[in-house]
Design a protein around this motif. Structure first.
Motif, short mmCIF file in Angstrom:
data_model
loop_
_atom_site.label_atom_id
_atom_site.label_comp_id
_atom_site.label_asym_id
_atom_site.label_seq_id
_atom_site.Cartn_x
_atom_site.Cartn_y
_atom_site.Cartn_z
N ARG A 167 0.85 -1.19 0.00
CA ARG A 167 0.00 0.00 0.00
C ARG A 167 0.89 1.24 0.00
NH1 ARG A 167 -0.84 1.93 5.26
NH2 ARG A 167 0.53 0.82 6.65
N LYS A 168 0.28 2.37 -0.29
CA LYS A 168 1.03 3.64 -0.34
C LYS A 168 2.39 3.47 -1.01
CE LYS A 168 -1.23 5.67 3.63
NZ LYS A 168 -1.21 5.93 5.02
N ASP A 169 2.38 2.98 -2.22
CA ASP A 169 3.61 2.62 -2.93
C ASP A 169 4.68 3.71 -2.87
OD1 ASP A 169 1.51 1.00 -3.71
OD2 ASP A 169 2.39 0.57 -5.66
N TYR A 170 4.27 4.92 -3.25
CA TYR A 170 5.26 5.99 -3.39
C TYR A 170 5.89 6.36 -2.05
CZ TYR A 170 4.18 6.49 -8.29
OH TYR A 170 4.06 6.24 -9.62
N ILE A 171 5.02 6.46 -1.03
CA ILE A 171 5.53 6.84 0.29
C ILE A 171 6.49 5.76 0.81
CG2 ILE A 171 4.83 7.22 2.71
CD1 ILE A 171 2.29 8.55 1.56
N ASN A 172 6.10 4.50 0.63
CA ASN A 172 6.94 3.42 1.13
C ASN A 172 8.23 3.27 0.34
OD1 ASN A 172 5.61 2.47 3.47
ND2 ASN A 172 3.96 1.76 2.15
N ILE A 173 8.15 3.47 -0.97
CA ILE A 173 9.38 3.37 -1.78
C ILE A 173 10.33 4.52 -1.40
CG2 ILE A 173 10.29 3.53 -4.15
CD1 ILE A 173 7.76 1.94 -4.99
N LYS A 174 9.74 5.67 -1.20
CA LYS A 174 10.56 6.83 -0.76
C LYS A 174 11.31 6.48 0.54
CE LYS A 174 9.60 11.24 1.41
NZ LYS A 174 9.92 12.55 1.00
N LYS A 175 10.57 5.86 1.48
CA LYS A 175 11.19 5.50 2.78
C LYS A 175 12.31 4.48 2.58
CE LYS A 175 7.31 6.02 5.92
NZ LYS A 175 6.17 5.25 6.40
N ILE A 176 12.05 3.49 1.73
CA ILE A 176 13.06 2.43 1.51
C ILE A 176 14.32 3.02 0.86
CG2 ILE A 176 13.54 0.25 0.30
CD1 ILE A 176 10.47 -0.37 0.61
N ILE A 177 14.11 3.93 -0.08
CA ILE A 177 15.26 4.56 -0.75
C ILE A 177 16.11 5.33 0.27
CG2 ILE A 177 15.96 6.29 -2.48
CD1 ILE A 177 13.57 5.41 -4.18
N LYS A 178 15.41 5.98 1.18
CA LYS A 178 16.12 6.75 2.23
C LYS A 178 16.91 5.79 3.12
CE LYS A 178 16.85 10.46 4.82
NZ LYS A 178 18.22 10.24 5.12
N GLU A 179 16.23 4.71 3.50
CA GLU A 179 16.84 3.75 4.42
C GLU A 179 18.04 3.03 3.79
OE1 GLU A 179 13.69 1.80 6.55
OE2 GLU A 179 14.94 0.00 6.71
N GLU A 180 17.86 2.59 2.55
CA GLU A 180 18.92 1.79 1.93
C GLU A 180 20.01 2.62 1.26
OE1 GLU A 180 19.40 -1.39 2.13
OE2 GLU A 180 17.55 -1.95 3.15
N LEU A 181 19.63 3.74 0.65
CA LEU A 181 20.61 4.49 -0.13
C LEU A 181 20.94 5.86 0.47
CD1 LEU A 181 19.22 3.81 -3.73
CD2 LEU A 181 20.70 2.38 -2.38
N ASN A 182 20.20 6.17 1.51
CA ASN A 182 20.35 7.49 2.15
C ASN A 182 20.12 8.64 1.15
OD1 ASN A 182 20.63 9.13 4.31
ND2 ASN A 182 22.87 9.25 4.18
N ILE A 183 19.14 8.44 0.30
CA ILE A 183 18.79 9.49 -0.67
C ILE A 183 17.37 9.95 -0.37
CG2 ILE A 183 18.35 10.03 -3.12
CD1 ILE A 183 20.40 7.91 -3.88
N LYS A 184 17.21 11.26 -0.32
CA LYS A 184 15.87 11.80 -0.08
C LYS A 184 15.26 12.13 -1.45
CE LYS A 184 13.57 15.51 2.45
NZ LYS A 184 13.07 16.26 1.33
N VAL A 185 14.11 11.53 -1.72
CA VAL A 185 13.48 11.80 -3.01
C VAL A 185 12.07 12.36 -2.77
CG1 VAL A 185 13.00 9.32 -3.21
CG2 VAL A 185 12.65 10.74 -5.18
N ASP A 186 11.76 13.47 -3.44
CA ASP A 186 10.44 14.08 -3.25
C ASP A 186 9.36 13.29 -3.96
OD1 ASP A 186 11.51 16.12 -1.81
OD2 ASP A 186 11.88 17.37 -3.59
N LEU A 187 8.19 13.26 -3.36
CA LEU A 187 7.06 12.54 -3.98
C LEU A 187 6.57 13.33 -5.19
CD1 LEU A 187 5.02 11.61 -0.78
CD2 LEU A 187 6.32 10.06 -2.24
#
Ligand code: SF4
Length: 442
Positions: A167-187
């Motif tokens: 669920r909430k694909d974009y929000i969760n993918i954003k979180k995973i990218i931050k966690e794994e790659l330490n990159i902040k990406v805007d929705l």
């Protein structure tokens, strides 16, 4: 680098009817628009530059974008061995060799996102993930898409990945990218405002196009409302710009992916196609999904004829309306649509009327009557086999009547096996209905 993957399909049959993983393409377009290093590899795509010419020539393909997939015979899964149907099982998609060649041309990924479609295609996902893990044992893998949403617990217990997004694909993918790659990406501001990028597909001769996301009808057998909670429309000006963007690149085949294309036609369909006619921006327009009979009117028919829709598919399901078949249309509205088709002199060979065969408790005789009814109007019926979709009203009924364990084994959702077969609707009956439906309009 983030790698997005459309996985292999394991099934008795699969055909590319303008099928592209639009959700994954959206995510690719979103990440690219934010300057994230991202690649998309579609294991099913037939026209990558890395595929030898000879192989492409051997594949039956049409100029409009429809095509067969490459396939390789594989062992039928154990759970399906009890199903006695004379069909072989295949893996659809490119060979490991082609995919490896393709992957060699890109950097090693730091994160992999795999999408999913039909629930009964999960063995193809397992196979894809096993293959990816061999190549990139230390790279975290995320599973998303339709199967992950419809059968989250099954995916959790059966698919070896680091994350599942249901669920909430974009929000969760954003979180995973931050966690794994330490990159902040805007929705993205809105999914409907994303400028879709198809540059990951070499030699693509059509593009998927859509006016809207979701469908407000909630039919008892369809997962659309569960998967997309809200029905949302694009803006006309944006659609025109997007169309021009592809048209100016020479694209002349557009496949509509909408679930409810004719809804809001005053705001979108009608002005859009009037504009196409005025500006003489003609293309070939295709409808892989059926459109609503009740929303079809003379103006839509006229526009479809003027811009030469190559095929028009209507959803009718059955002439026997009951509580399980939504009241989205009926014989009266069907007759009205037939009158319009005849008055506008639309070539009936371009029209297909979709029926459903094999719904829980449905009898052979009833589908046969529906087929005859459509043919009596000199139109071509297409009986599609019913596939049970979790979280739908009809799924509850299917669980009660199916001879298979639909709850725990998604392989039994496969329409080819006739999941809700019984003495009055067998696998052989469905084959007979398909024969009966063959009809020459001329
Ligand atoms: S079957 Fe069609 S009309 Fe019904 S909910 Fe699904 S997409 Fe909407």
């Amino acid at each position: 680098m983030i790698l997005l993957v459309n996985p292999w399909i394991h099934d008795y049959t699969a055909y590319d009817l303008w099928a592209k993983p639009l959700g994954l393409i959206e995510i690719y377009s979103w990440l690219k628009s934010k300057n994230i290093d991202v690649e998309l590899i579609d294991f099913l795509y037939q026209y990558y530059d890395e595929i030898p010419d000879k192989k492409i020539k051997n594949l039956s393909k049409r100029k409009d974008g429809r095509s067969k997939y490459y396939r390789k015979k594989i062992k039928t899964p154990d759970s399906l061995k009890q199903v006695e149907i004379p069909r072989k099982f295949y893996r659809y998609g490119n060979s490991e060799k082609i995919i490896e060649k393709k992957l060699k041309n890109i950097k090693n990924p730091e994160l992999i996102l795999v999408t999913s479609m039909m629930t009964y295609w999960y063995p193809g996902i397992k196979d894809t993930i096993k293959f990816l893990k061999k190549l990139y044992p230390d790279t975290p893998i995320v599973l998303g898409g339709i199967y992950a949403k419809l059968m989250f617990n099954h995916a959790k217990n059966n698919i070896n990945v680091d994350y599942i997004v249901n669920r909430k694909d974009y929000i969760n993918i954003k979180k995973i990218i931050k966690e794994e790659l330490n990159i902040k990406v805007d929705l993205p501001q809105s999914r409907l405002k994303l400028k879709l990028k198809f540059d990951a597909y070499d030699n693509l001769n059509y593009v998927p196009f859509r006016f809207s996301i979701g469908c407000p009808f909630n039919c008892s057998y369809c997962g659309s409302t569960f998967l997309e909670k809200k029905y949302r429309c694009s803006k006309l000006e944006f659609l025109k710009q997007e169309y021009l963007r592809f048209y100016n690149k020479g694209i002349r085949n557009f496949a509509f992916y909408d679930d409810a294309l004719l809804l809001n036609s005053k705001k979108l369909f009608k002005p859009f196609f009037k504009w196409v006619i005025e500006e003489q921006l003609y293309s070939n327009f295709h409808l892989p999904n059926a459109v609503h009979i009740n929303y079809f009117d003379r103006e839509i028919a006229y526009l479809m004829k003027r811009v030469e829709f190559k095929n028009i598919r209507f959803g009718f399901e059955t002439i026997f309306r009951d509580k399980f078949v939504e009241s989205k249309t009926d014989r009266k509205n069907f007759q009205k649509a037939v009158n319009i088709i005849e008055k506008e002199n639309i070539d009936k060979r371009k029209i297909r009327i979709y029926l459903i065969a094999g719904m829980p408790g449905q009898k052979f005789e009833n589908v046969k009557k529906s087929i005859k009814y459509i043919q009596s109007h000199k139109l071509i019926p297409i009986p599609n086999e019913y596939s049970p979709v979790p979280h739908t009203e009809m799924f509850t009924y299917a669980l009660k009547v199916s001879p298979y364990d639909l709850k725990n084994e998604p392989l039994y959702h496969n329409k080819t096996i006739v999941p809700c077969n019984w003495k009055k609707m067998t696998y052989e009956d469905i084959q007979q209905l398909k024969q009966l439906a063959r009809y020459d309009v001329t």
